[in-house]
Enzyme design. Structure first.
Site, PDB file in Angstrom:
ATOM      1  N   GLN A  27       0.846  -1.203   0.000  1.00  0.00           N
ATOM      2  CA  GLN A  27       0.000   0.000   0.000  1.00  0.00           C
ATOM      3  C   GLN A  27       0.877   1.246   0.000  1.00  0.00           C
ATOM      4  O   GLN A  27       1.684   1.437   0.915  1.00  0.00           O
ATOM      5  CB  GLN A  27      -0.904  -0.017   1.230  1.00  0.00           C
ATOM      6  CG  GLN A  27      -1.772   1.207   1.407  1.00  0.00           C
ATOM      7  CD  GLN A  27      -2.450   1.216   2.772  1.00  0.00           C
ATOM      8  OE1 GLN A  27      -1.984   0.583   3.705  1.00  0.00           O
ATOM      9  NE2 GLN A  27      -3.558   1.928   2.873  1.00  0.00           N
ATOM     10  N   GLY A  28       0.724   2.104  -0.983  1.00  0.00           N
ATOM     11  CA  GLY A  28       1.490   3.334  -1.078  1.00  0.00           C
ATOM     12  C   GLY A  28       0.652   4.539  -0.718  1.00  0.00           C
ATOM     13  O   GLY A  28       0.175   5.265  -1.609  1.00  0.00           O
TER      14      GLY A  28
ATOM     15  N   SER B 114       1.184   6.545   2.877  1.00  0.00           N
ATOM     16  CA  SER B 114       1.965   7.483   3.679  1.00  0.00           C
ATOM     17  C   SER B 114       3.211   7.973   2.943  1.00  0.00           C
ATOM     18  O   SER B 114       3.816   7.248   2.154  1.00  0.00           O
ATOM     19  CB  SER B 114       2.393   6.822   4.996  1.00  0.00           C
ATOM     20  OG  SER B 114       1.280   6.560   5.814  1.00  0.00           O
TER      21      SER B 114
ATOM     22  N   SER C 237       4.704  -1.541   4.148  1.00  0.00           N
ATOM     23  CA  SER C 237       4.860  -2.941   4.534  1.00  0.00           C
ATOM     24  C   SER C 237       4.818  -3.846   3.306  1.00  0.00           C
ATOM     25  O   SER C 237       4.003  -3.660   2.401  1.00  0.00           O
ATOM     26  CB  SER C 237       3.748  -3.348   5.496  1.00  0.00           C
ATOM     27  OG  SER C 237       3.802  -2.575   6.682  1.00  0.00           O
TER      28      SER C 237
ATOM     29  N   GLU D 114      -9.191  -1.419   5.709  1.00  0.00           N
ATOM     30  CA  GLU D 114      -7.975  -1.516   6.530  1.00  0.00           C
ATOM     31  C   GLU D 114      -8.325  -1.371   8.002  1.00  0.00           C
ATOM     32  O   GLU D 114      -7.803  -2.081   8.851  1.00  0.00           O
ATOM     33  CB  GLU D 114      -6.987  -0.424   6.122  1.00  0.00           C
ATOM     34  CG  GLU D 114      -5.686  -0.464   6.924  1.00  0.00           C
ATOM     35  CD  GLU D 114      -4.694   0.600   6.498  1.00  0.00           C
ATOM     36  OE1 GLU D 114      -3.547   0.546   6.963  1.00  0.00           O
ATOM     37  OE2 GLU D 114      -5.063   1.494   5.701  1.00  0.00           O
TER      38      GLU D 114
ATOM     39  N   GLU E  97      -5.594   8.638  18.104  1.00  0.00           N
ATOM     40  CA  GLU E  97      -6.145   9.973  18.300  1.00  0.00           C
ATOM     41  C   GLU E  97      -6.999  10.393  17.099  1.00  0.00           C
ATOM     42  O   GLU E  97      -8.091  10.961  17.249  1.00  0.00           O
ATOM     43  CB  GLU E  97      -5.011  10.979  18.522  1.00  0.00           C
ATOM     44  CG  GLU E  97      -4.245  10.793  19.821  1.00  0.00           C
ATOM     45  CD  GLU E  97      -3.242   9.654  19.782  1.00  0.00           C
ATOM     46  OE1 GLU E  97      -2.704   9.299  20.846  1.00  0.00           O
ATOM     47  OE2 GLU E  97      -3.000   9.101  18.680  1.00  0.00           O
TER      48      GLU E  97
END
Length: 411
Positions: A134-135, A137, A169, A254, A394
Site C-alpha cells: 500500500q502506497g 503514507s 509494509s 484496513e 487519536e
C-alpha cells in the site's frame, strides 16, 4: 463456534463441513524457519515461500476469495469467507501472507477497477502468487493523507510518477502497489487519483525499495522511491480526481479488516504461529514463577488479565454485530471502532505480558530462556505500529466523534 454454526445457512453449513474436512487433511508441515508474529514482518524468501504455498493451497481448495464472483477468480458464494476464516482460526492454520492484498487491495480493485483489470489482477492476488503493498503514507503526509505529494503527470495515455512513499509494509516482496497520487496541485482532495502500480517488475527502472530496520530488528517496513516511473492509464481506478473517495474504500477495510468476511474485506486467517490472546496471557501467568507461587496467583495481575478477557469478548460481540445489516446505521462506526479497539487491546495485552514476565521480558527471540519463545516483547514493540497505522488512535477518536457521534469538529 457452535453458536456461529447454528446460524449457518444451508449453503454455509455445507461449505463449513467441506472446509473443515479439507483443513484436517491438509494442515501444512511445521515451517522450516521461524515465522514472524504477523505477515507484515515477513523478512525472508523462505518465510514467504512457506506462507505463499499455504495461501495457494487454501485458494485452490476454495477457502480464499469465497464471496467474490467467479468471473474474477472468486468462489461466487454468500458470506462463506467468514466460515472459512472461522475454521482456519479454529484449526490454527498459518496466516495468509498477502494480508494487504486480501484486506485492502482486493475490495478496492473490485469496487473501483475496470472489469478487465479485475480479471487480470484478482485471481493471482487471492492465490498469493502476487503480493501487494500500500502506497499511502509519505514523509510529509501520514495522518493527513490528503496532503500526499507524490505526483503523476499525464503524457498521452501514460502517467509518469515521481515521489516518495514510506512505511510501506511488504514492498520488498510486492509485485503490485495500491497507490494514492496527486494529479492536480491546484486543489487538495479533488487533486488526488488512485492507481495500481506494478513495482517489482520496475525495480531499478523507476522504482527503488529501501528497507527500514525497526527496533525489533525486523525489516517489514520500507520506503519506496519513484523516479519517472511510467504506467498506463488503464491502471487508474475510478475517475480522475476521485482518488480520495477510492482511498476511503481502502481505509474502511484496513480499519475493519480484523475479521475478513466479505468481498469488502477479502479473506485471511488472523492466527500466526504464536498466540497473543488473553487466553495465552493466562497460560503465561500460570507458568511464571513469582514469590513462591505463580503470577496467576497475584490478585492484581488476575484482575488485569480478566479485563483483557472482557475486552476480547466485547470485540467478538462487535464482530457479530458487523454481520447484522439492521445494526449498520453508519457504515463507518464498526470499522473505525474495531480498528481503534483491536490495536489498543493488542498493545495492552502485550504490555501486560511484559509485566507478567518481569525481568525475563528483556530476553530476545534467540535466547532459549525467553518465555514463550520471546514472542511477547516482539508483540509489544510491534504493537505501536498498529496504533499508528491506518490513522493513529487519536485520529480514530476524532473521526468517530465528528462523523459518527456528530460532535463538533476539533480545532
Amino acid at each position: 463456534m457452535a453458536d456461529e454454526q447454528s446460524k449457518d445457512t444451508p449453503e454455509q453449513a455445507a461449505f463449513r463441513q467441506k472446509a473443515k474436512a479439507w483443513i484436517a487433511d491438509n494442515q501444512p508441515a511445521e515451517p522450516p524457519v521461524r515465522l514472524p508474529l504477523t505477515p507484515l514482518e515477513i523478512m525472508t524468501e523462505e518465510q514467504l515461500a512457506y506462507l505463499q504455498a499455504w495461501q495457494k493451497a487454501a485458494y485452490d481448495a476454495g477457502l480464499v476469495g469465497c464471496d467474490y464472483p467467479v468471473e474474477v477468480g472468486g468462489g461466487g458464494m454468500t458470506d462463506c469467507q467468514r466460515v472459512a476464516n472461522e475454521e482456519m482460526m479454529r484449526a490454527r492454520t498459518p496466516y495468509m501472507p498477502n494480508v494487504i492484498g486480501l484486506g485492502m487491495a482486493a475490495p478496492t480493485v473490485f469496487y473501483h477497477g475496470q472489469e478487465e483489470l479485475k480479471q487480470r489482477l484478482l485471481p493471482r492476488l487471492f492465490s498469493g502468487e502476487d503480493i501487494w503493498c500500500q502506497g499511502f503514507s509519505e514523509p510529509g503526509a501520514g495522518s493527513d493523507l490528503a496532503s500526499v505529494q507524490t505526483f503523476a503527470e499525464r503524457k498521452g495515455d501514460k502517467w509518469v510518477i515521481n515521489g516518495h512513499k514510506v512505511w510501506t509494509s511488504l514492498a520488498h516482496f510486492a509485485e503490485w502497489m495500491i497507490i494514492l497520487l496527486r494529479t492536480d496541485r491546484s486543489v487538495k482532495h479533488d487533486g488526488l487519483s488512485y492507481f495500481v502500480v506494478p513495482i517489482r517488475s520496475a525495480l531499478g527502472k523507476g522504482v527503488t525499495v529501501r528497507p527500514l530496520i525497526k527496533i525489533t530488528g525486523e525489516t517489514g517496513f520500507n520506503e519506496v522511491i519513484f523516479e519517472d516511473l511510467e504506467v498506463d492509464d488503464t491502471f487508474r481506478l475510478d475517475e480522475l480526481g476521485k482518488g480520495w473517495q477510492v482511498a476511503m474504500t481502502t481505509l474502511l477495510h484496513e480499519r475493519g479488516a480484523g475479521e475478513l468476511v466479505t468481498p469488502r474485506s477479502g479473506g485471511m486467517s488472523n492466527k500466526s504461529s504464536h498466540n497473543t490472546s488473553a487466553a495465552a496471557l493466562i497460560k503465561l501467568a500460570r507458568a511464571t514463577a513469582r514469590n513462591g507461587a505463580t503470577a496467576a496467583d497475584d490478585p492484581l495481575l488476575r484482575d488485569r488479565i480478566m479485563q483483557q478477557v472482557i475486552r476480547e469478548a466485547g470485540m467478538a460481540g462487535n464482530q457479530r454485530r458487523s454481520r447484522v445489516t439492521a445494526l449498520q446505521d453508519n457504515p463507518m462506526r464498526l470499522p473505525l471502532q474495531n480498528k481503534l479497539l483491536m490495536s489498543e487491546i493488542a498493545q495492552d495485552t502485550a504490555g501486560l505480558a511484559m509485566d507478567i514476565e518481569g525481568a525475563a521480558s528483556s530476553l530476545y527471540l534467540a535466547d532459549p530462556n525467553a518465555p514463550d519463545g520471546g514472542q511477547w516483547p516482539m508483540a509489544y514493540m510491534n504493537s505501536f505500529g498498529f496504533t499508528i497505522a491506518a490513522g493513529t488512535s487519536e485520529v480514530q477518536r476524532n473521526i468517530l466523534g465528528e462523523r459518527v457521534l456528530g460532535m463538533a469538529k476539533s480545532k
